[in-house]
Scaffold this motif. Sequence first.
Motif: not given
Lengths: 111, 115
Positions: A32, A34, A36, A38, A42-44, A46, A49, A89, A99, A101
Amino acid sequence: GENVGLHLPTLSVQEGDNSIINCAYSNSASDYFIWYKQESGKGPQFIIDIRSNMDKRQGQRVTVLLNKTVKHLSLQIAATQPGDSAVYFCAESPGAQKLVFGQGTRLTINP
Amino acid sequence: GAVVSQHPSRVICKSGTSVKIECRSLDFQATTMFWYRQFPKQSLMLMATSNEGSKATYEQGVEKDKFLINHASLTLSTLTVTSAHPEDSSFYICSARVRGGEKLFFGSGTQLSVL
């Protein structure tokens, strides 16, 4: 071991052009993946995926391609806009909960 | 969509003090939460995995006595940086997984600066 890396640390594109961000992974057990985005401070966020039983998935202006043979993942952004400027990322999930990165690629848009 | 709230967004503290960071899933139950730290221009490094009602699982090299994690409910996990030192200054980010799901939803991060 688990290692998700990116070919290019920075990428500059002209506004309106397509962007392609690449990612290499080393864990063949990962099933799996994904992407992202960023933005600074700030946070990542989505983006899209894909599971290992697929080789392509499309979203709105974005496409993720997965090549399991060479353990390569890419993110394509169509008609790049100034708001797409960020660090991108890739991340992989090797079947476990966590997960992992990659290092990240900074995408800058030239007007 | 799923929303993860992280608080505070920024904290400045003196060396030797402890700082608590909260991570809440606002509209879903998160059986598993993850804590990451990120240094400038670097990627996110997983610190620990937090499961509701059980002890957190720490990644290799992360001191469990320094970074205390509590996941007392399905919507709240906290990270306490004990006796913080300048080298602990970093961007801390939490994420949560929806029960039965795969996607991780991230908080907005906490910038910790230790003087």
